[in-house]
Motif scaffolding. Sequence first.
Motif, short mmCIF file in Angstrom:
data_model
loop_
_atom_site.label_atom_id
_atom_site.label_comp_id
_atom_site.label_asym_id
_atom_site.label_seq_id
_atom_site.Cartn_x
_atom_site.Cartn_y
_atom_site.Cartn_z
N PHE A 153 74.63 34.18 -26.29
CA PHE A 153 73.01 34.46 -26.48
C PHE A 153 73.01 35.51 -27.41
O PHE A 153 71.69 35.53 -27.94
N PHE A 154 73.79 36.37 -27.67
CA PHE A 154 73.65 37.48 -28.68
C PHE A 154 73.67 36.78 -29.98
O PHE A 154 72.75 37.15 -31.00
N THR A 155 74.43 35.71 -30.13
CA THR A 155 74.38 35.11 -31.56
C THR A 155 73.17 34.32 -31.91
O THR A 155 72.55 34.26 -32.74
N LEU A 156 72.66 33.58 -30.59
CA LEU A 156 71.62 32.77 -30.74
C LEU A 156 70.28 33.72 -30.90
O LEU A 156 69.56 33.06 -31.54
N LEU A 157 70.30 34.69 -30.38
CA LEU A 157 69.14 35.69 -30.57
C LEU A 157 69.21 36.17 -31.87
O LEU A 157 67.99 36.24 -32.55
N LEU A 158 70.17 36.69 -32.39
CA LEU A 158 70.20 37.17 -33.74
C LEU A 158 69.81 36.05 -34.76
O LEU A 158 69.11 36.32 -35.87
N GLY A 159 70.55 34.90 -34.45
CA GLY A 159 70.03 33.79 -35.40
C GLY A 159 68.51 33.25 -35.32
O GLY A 159 67.90 33.28 -36.44
N LEU A 160 68.10 33.42 -34.19
CA LEU A 160 66.45 33.38 -34.22
C LEU A 160 65.72 34.31 -35.03
O LEU A 160 64.77 34.17 -35.66
N LEU A 161 66.21 35.73 -34.73
CA LEU A 161 65.50 36.93 -35.60
C LEU A 161 65.61 36.50 -37.10
O LEU A 161 64.82 36.97 -37.71
N ARG A 172 55.73 36.21 -48.82
CA ARG A 172 55.54 37.25 -49.33
C ARG A 172 56.69 37.90 -50.18
O ARG A 172 56.42 37.92 -51.38
N GLN A 173 57.61 38.04 -49.42
CA GLN A 173 58.70 38.82 -50.19
C GLN A 173 60.15 38.15 -49.64
O GLN A 173 60.50 38.43 -48.55
N ARG A 174 60.49 37.06 -50.38
CA ARG A 174 61.56 36.36 -50.22
C ARG A 174 62.56 37.01 -49.94
O ARG A 174 63.91 37.09 -49.16
N LEU A 175 63.05 38.27 -50.95
CA LEU A 175 64.06 38.87 -51.04
C LEU A 175 64.32 39.72 -49.69
O LEU A 175 65.52 39.87 -49.06
N VAL A 176 63.11 40.13 -49.29
CA VAL A 176 63.33 40.93 -47.86
C VAL A 176 63.72 40.13 -46.89
O VAL A 176 64.48 40.34 -46.01
N GLY A 177 63.18 38.96 -46.94
CA GLY A 177 63.51 37.93 -45.72
C GLY A 177 64.91 37.61 -45.78
O GLY A 177 65.69 37.61 -44.55
N ALA A 178 65.55 37.30 -47.11
CA ALA A 178 66.88 36.94 -47.02
C ALA A 178 67.75 38.27 -46.82
O ALA A 178 68.71 37.98 -46.01
N LEU A 179 67.32 39.65 -46.88
CA LEU A 179 68.19 40.64 -46.57
C LEU A 179 68.24 40.91 -45.54
O LEU A 179 69.30 41.24 -44.58
N LEU A 180 67.11 40.68 -44.76
CA LEU A 180 67.02 40.68 -43.10
C LEU A 180 67.97 39.33 -42.54
O LEU A 180 68.53 39.91 -41.49
N ALA A 181 67.96 38.55 -43.06
CA ALA A 181 68.78 37.46 -42.33
C ALA A 181 70.24 37.60 -42.65
O ALA A 181 70.85 37.38 -41.56
N GLY A 199 78.24 32.13 -36.80
CA GLY A 199 77.31 31.53 -36.00
C GLY A 199 75.93 31.71 -36.48
O GLY A 199 74.97 30.90 -36.49
N VAL A 200 75.47 33.05 -36.92
CA VAL A 200 74.09 33.37 -37.24
C VAL A 200 73.74 32.53 -38.65
O VAL A 200 72.70 31.93 -39.04
N PHE A 201 74.68 32.54 -39.50
CA PHE A 201 74.55 32.01 -40.86
C PHE A 201 74.38 30.52 -40.61
O PHE A 201 73.62 29.66 -41.50
N PHE A 202 75.13 30.08 -39.75
CA PHE A 202 74.89 28.44 -39.28
C PHE A 202 73.53 27.99 -38.84
O PHE A 202 72.90 27.12 -39.32
N ILE A 203 73.06 28.97 -38.17
CA ILE A 203 71.70 28.78 -37.61
C ILE A 203 70.72 28.73 -38.84
O ILE A 203 69.84 27.98 -39.08
N GLU A 204 70.93 29.80 -39.84
CA GLU A 204 69.96 30.00 -40.73
C GLU A 204 70.23 28.68 -41.71
O GLU A 204 69.08 28.40 -42.47
N LEU A 205 71.18 28.28 -42.02
CA LEU A 205 71.53 27.22 -42.64
C LEU A 205 70.96 26.06 -42.30
O LEU A 205 70.06 25.10 -43.10
#
Length: 281
Positions: A153-161, A172-181, A199-205
Amino acid sequence: MSACRDEERTLARTIVREQVAGQKKNSGGSGSPFGLTGSMLKWIAIVTMFIDHVGGCLLEVYFMNSHGNSPYKGFWDLPSDQMTFWFEVDIALRCIGRLAFPIFCFLLVEGFLHTRNVKKYALRLGLFCLISEIPFDLAFRGEPFYWLYQNVFFTLLLGLLGIWALEYFWRRQRLVGALLAIATALVADLLHTDYGAFGVFFIELLYLFRSRVLVRNILCIGSLLLYGGLEMLGALAFLPIVLYNGTRGKQPKYFFYVFYPIHLLILMAVGRWLLPVLLCV
């Protein structure tokens, strides 16, 4: 000012939904009576996860005594042919279980794209992160508090965030979004969550290439193959995923959330108190 921002976010999410719906329609999956619903995919993930945990909890922790704290310690005294048999059973169960995580990640992205309230979605995941941690530690480590590994669930939550940040800052600021991801993935590694940064990168992909299904599948399957080990078999999860017809299907709203900690407690109880009795008979 805040009202304008709310309108922008609403518009952005509407555009995303329309893009996803259009892609599903082009692939013959939007609202089709054929194929698999989200509910069917979730059941496939739940069943394969349970099979995986039978191996990871019952066999490895309690029967094989992988962590040295099982009440039954006779496995290593078995004849070599019997030990080989149980090792093979465990590997078979774990192989089947590799399908669960990619499907849950896919459903998380789908849920994010269609939820009316991302904050409530995140809070719900966060709540079950905490609720599930003690059952998770008991089932996989045989102790109530094990700080070196956290439940999925921690992995899924961080992926969601992470995908929430990508969406919020996309116009707005894609670089900020990418850095937060990237930051959410690093936090997953720091917390030692199940599947960690991968796991988080997989969700983002899955999210970033949601409207380009073929590219998404190739990249996600490739990432699982590169990850190596038994996780390579997770690529097979895209067989049911590509059959997804874009409909939710009938499903109890909170069933998976409740099922996760409860089934871990049941497996722990069977392993700790019932399995020793059965094996010693």
